[in-house]
Design a protein around this motif. Structure first.
Motif, mmCIF file in Angstrom:
data_model
loop_
_atom_site.group_PDB
_atom_site.id
_atom_site.type_symbol
_atom_site.label_atom_id
_atom_site.label_comp_id
_atom_site.label_asym_id
_atom_site.label_seq_id
_atom_site.Cartn_x
_atom_site.Cartn_y
_atom_site.Cartn_z
ATOM 1 N N TYR A 1 0.861 -1.172 0.000
ATOM 2 C CA TYR A 1 0.000 0.000 0.000
ATOM 3 C C TYR A 1 0.907 1.235 0.000
ATOM 4 O O TYR A 1 2.102 1.153 0.291
ATOM 5 C CB TYR A 1 -0.871 0.036 1.257
ATOM 6 C CG TYR A 1 -1.989 -0.964 1.294
ATOM 7 C CD1 TYR A 1 -1.748 -2.317 1.527
ATOM 8 C CD2 TYR A 1 -3.318 -0.560 1.102
ATOM 9 C CE1 TYR A 1 -2.788 -3.237 1.563
ATOM 10 C CE2 TYR A 1 -4.355 -1.473 1.146
ATOM 11 C CZ TYR A 1 -4.088 -2.805 1.381
ATOM 12 O OH TYR A 1 -5.121 -3.716 1.419
ATOM 13 N N ARG A 2 0.306 2.375 -0.302
ATOM 14 C CA ARG A 2 1.054 3.620 -0.201
ATOM 15 C C ARG A 2 0.147 4.724 0.307
ATOM 16 O O ARG A 2 -1.074 4.671 0.144
ATOM 17 C CB ARG A 2 1.681 4.026 -1.536
ATOM 18 C CG ARG A 2 0.693 4.389 -2.622
ATOM 19 C CD ARG A 2 1.422 4.620 -3.948
ATOM 20 N NE ARG A 2 0.513 4.978 -5.019
ATOM 21 C CZ ARG A 2 0.874 5.079 -6.299
ATOM 22 N NH1 ARG A 2 2.136 4.846 -6.657
ATOM 23 N NH2 ARG A 2 -0.023 5.426 -7.206
ATOM 24 N N GLN A 3 0.791 5.718 0.920
ATOM 25 C CA GLN A 3 0.041 6.857 1.432
ATOM 26 C C GLN A 3 0.848 8.117 1.176
ATOM 27 O O GLN A 3 1.965 8.268 1.688
ATOM 28 C CB GLN A 3 -0.260 6.703 2.917
ATOM 29 C CG GLN A 3 -1.185 7.776 3.447
ATOM 30 C CD GLN A 3 -1.736 7.446 4.825
ATOM 31 O OE1 GLN A 3 -1.184 6.629 5.556
ATOM 32 N NE2 GLN A 3 -2.848 8.074 5.168
ATOM 33 N N GLU B 1 3.933 11.457 -9.031
ATOM 34 C CA GLU B 1 2.734 11.071 -8.285
ATOM 35 C C GLU B 1 2.869 9.723 -7.584
ATOM 36 O O GLU B 1 1.979 9.330 -6.839
ATOM 37 C CB GLU B 1 1.498 11.056 -9.201
ATOM 38 C CG GLU B 1 1.657 10.274 -10.480
ATOM 39 C CD GLU B 1 2.056 11.143 -11.666
ATOM 40 O OE1 GLU B 1 2.929 12.044 -11.505
ATOM 41 O OE2 GLU B 1 1.499 10.924 -12.762
ATOM 42 N N ASP B 2 3.965 9.010 -7.795
ATOM 43 C CA ASP B 2 4.240 7.786 -7.033
ATOM 44 C C ASP B 2 4.876 8.091 -5.677
ATOM 45 O O ASP B 2 5.063 7.180 -4.865
ATOM 46 C CB ASP B 2 5.171 6.864 -7.824
ATOM 47 C CG ASP B 2 4.547 6.346 -9.099
ATOM 48 O OD1 ASP B 2 5.253 6.308 -10.129
ATOM 49 O OD2 ASP B 2 3.358 5.976 -9.080
ATOM 50 N N THR B 3 5.202 9.350 -5.436
ATOM 51 C CA THR B 3 5.791 9.739 -4.158
ATOM 52 C C THR B 3 4.840 9.437 -3.011
ATOM 53 O O THR B 3 3.675 9.855 -3.032
ATOM 54 C CB THR B 3 6.139 11.236 -4.178
ATOM 55 O OG1 THR B 3 7.160 11.462 -5.151
ATOM 56 C CG2 THR B 3 6.633 11.690 -2.815
ATOM 57 N N ALA B 4 5.326 8.680 -2.030
ATOM 58 C CA ALA B 4 4.490 8.269 -0.905
ATOM 59 C C ALA B 4 5.332 7.439 0.061
ATOM 60 O O ALA B 4 6.459 7.043 -0.262
ATOM 61 C CB ALA B 4 3.296 7.439 -1.384
ATOM 62 N N VAL B 5 4.753 7.174 1.213
ATOM 63 C CA VAL B 5 5.296 6.140 2.090
ATOM 64 C C VAL B 5 4.644 4.824 1.669
ATOM 65 O O VAL B 5 3.413 4.741 1.561
ATOM 66 C CB VAL B 5 5.007 6.426 3.570
ATOM 67 C CG1 VAL B 5 5.546 5.299 4.438
ATOM 68 C CG2 VAL B 5 5.628 7.759 3.982
ATOM 69 N N TYR B 6 5.466 3.835 1.421
ATOM 70 C CA TYR B 6 4.988 2.519 0.978
ATOM 71 C C TYR B 6 5.018 1.552 2.154
ATOM 72 O O TYR B 6 6.040 1.418 2.839
ATOM 73 C CB TYR B 6 5.853 2.011 -0.167
ATOM 74 C CG TYR B 6 5.542 2.691 -1.480
ATOM 75 C CD1 TYR B 6 5.871 4.025 -1.697
ATOM 76 C CD2 TYR B 6 4.880 2.015 -2.511
ATOM 77 C CE1 TYR B 6 5.560 4.664 -2.875
ATOM 78 C CE2 TYR B 6 4.573 2.646 -3.712
ATOM 79 C CZ TYR B 6 4.914 3.973 -3.875
ATOM 80 O OH TYR B 6 4.609 4.607 -5.063
ATOM 81 N N TRP C 1 0.958 -4.814 9.552
ATOM 82 C CA TRP C 1 1.577 -3.750 8.768
ATOM 83 C C TRP C 1 3.049 -3.582 9.149
ATOM 84 O O TRP C 1 3.425 -3.747 10.319
ATOM 85 C CB TRP C 1 0.860 -2.420 9.025
ATOM 86 C CG TRP C 1 -0.533 -2.395 8.528
ATOM 87 C CD1 TRP C 1 -1.663 -2.721 9.222
ATOM 88 C CD2 TRP C 1 -0.963 -2.051 7.204
ATOM 89 N NE1 TRP C 1 -2.771 -2.588 8.414
ATOM 90 C CE2 TRP C 1 -2.371 -2.174 7.179
ATOM 91 C CE3 TRP C 1 -0.302 -1.647 6.045
ATOM 92 C CZ2 TRP C 1 -3.125 -1.905 6.033
ATOM 93 C CZ3 TRP C 1 -1.054 -1.378 4.918
ATOM 94 C CH2 TRP C 1 -2.442 -1.509 4.915
ATOM 95 N N GLY C 2 3.841 -3.200 8.167
ATOM 96 C CA GLY C 2 5.201 -2.777 8.423
ATOM 97 C C GLY C 2 5.231 -1.298 8.782
ATOM 98 O O GLY C 2 4.195 -0.626 8.834
ATOM 99 N N GLN C 3 6.441 -0.784 8.991
ATOM 100 C CA GLN C 3 6.587 0.598 9.448
ATOM 101 C C GLN C 3 6.610 1.591 8.291
ATOM 102 O O GLN C 3 6.487 2.796 8.508
ATOM 103 C CB GLN C 3 7.871 0.750 10.282
ATOM 104 C CG GLN C 3 9.144 0.968 9.480
ATOM 105 C CD GLN C 3 9.629 -0.264 8.733
ATOM 106 O OE1 GLN C 3 9.120 -1.370 8.933
ATOM 107 N NE2 GLN C 3 10.636 -0.098 7.883
ATOM 108 N N GLY C 4 6.800 1.112 7.079
ATOM 109 C CA GLY C 4 6.792 1.969 5.901
ATOM 110 C C GLY C 4 8.181 2.373 5.443
ATOM 111 O O GLY C 4 9.120 2.418 6.241
ATOM 112 N N THR C 5 8.286 2.672 4.152
ATOM 113 C CA THR C 5 9.535 3.159 3.577
ATOM 114 C C THR C 5 9.190 4.272 2.592
ATOM 115 O O THR C 5 8.248 4.154 1.817
ATOM 116 C CB THR C 5 10.329 2.020 2.911
ATOM 117 O OG1 THR C 5 11.601 2.502 2.476
ATOM 118 C CG2 THR C 5 9.588 1.404 1.727
ATOM 119 N N GLN C 6 9.956 5.365 2.650
ATOM 120 C CA GLN C 6 9.640 6.548 1.855
ATOM 121 C C GLN C 6 10.189 6.429 0.442
ATOM 122 O O GLN C 6 11.384 6.138 0.253
ATOM 123 C CB GLN C 6 10.234 7.795 2.513
ATOM 124 C CG GLN C 6 10.035 9.080 1.729
ATOM 125 C CD GLN C 6 8.603 9.553 1.717
ATOM 126 O OE1 GLN C 6 7.944 9.602 2.758
ATOM 127 N NE2 GLN C 6 8.106 9.916 0.529
#
Length: 115
Positions: free
Chosen positions: A37-39, A88-93, A105-110
């Motif tokens: 996922y991304r945010q 527009e793909d810029t996000a935390v994944y 969930w994982g912690q995310g990667t920028q």
């Protein structure tokens, strides 16, 4: 219980490529459906790509043909190969593991796509 650690996020120029990795600790990784996922700032979290325990995949329309999700059960790892990256793909994944009533969930990667 499975724990997830993502890596591979970076600053990349438009048109570039990255590969994200998500390593799962614990047993029974092969039984989990996995997803990325991304945010982006100010936006809701959205599904990017998913792969079932059986290997079936699906993608958001915005990334079809550019991103590829895969898994290596021997390494307890799920990957997201991202090509032709756009601003527009810029996000935390975020990596996600799901099985029955369990949702991890994982912690995310920028990921930042910018010139």
């Amino acid at each position: 219980q499975v724990q997830l650690v993502e890596s591979g996020g970076d600053l990349v120029q438009p048109g570039g490529s990255l590969r994200l990795s998500c390593v799962a600790s614990g047993s029974a990784f092969r039984l989990y459906d996995m997803a990325w996922y991304r945010q982006a700032p100010g936006k809701p979290r959205e599904l990017v790509a998913a792969i079932t325990s059986g290997g079936s995949t699906n993608y958001a329309d915005s990334v079809k043909g550019r991103f590829t999700i895969s898994r290596d059960n021997a390494k307890n790892t799920v990957y997201l190969r991202m090509n032709s990256l756009k601003p527009e793909d810029t996000a935390v994944y975020y990596c996600n593991a799901a099985r029955q009533t369990t949702n991890i969930w994982g912690q995310g990667t920028q990921v930042t796509v910018s010139s």
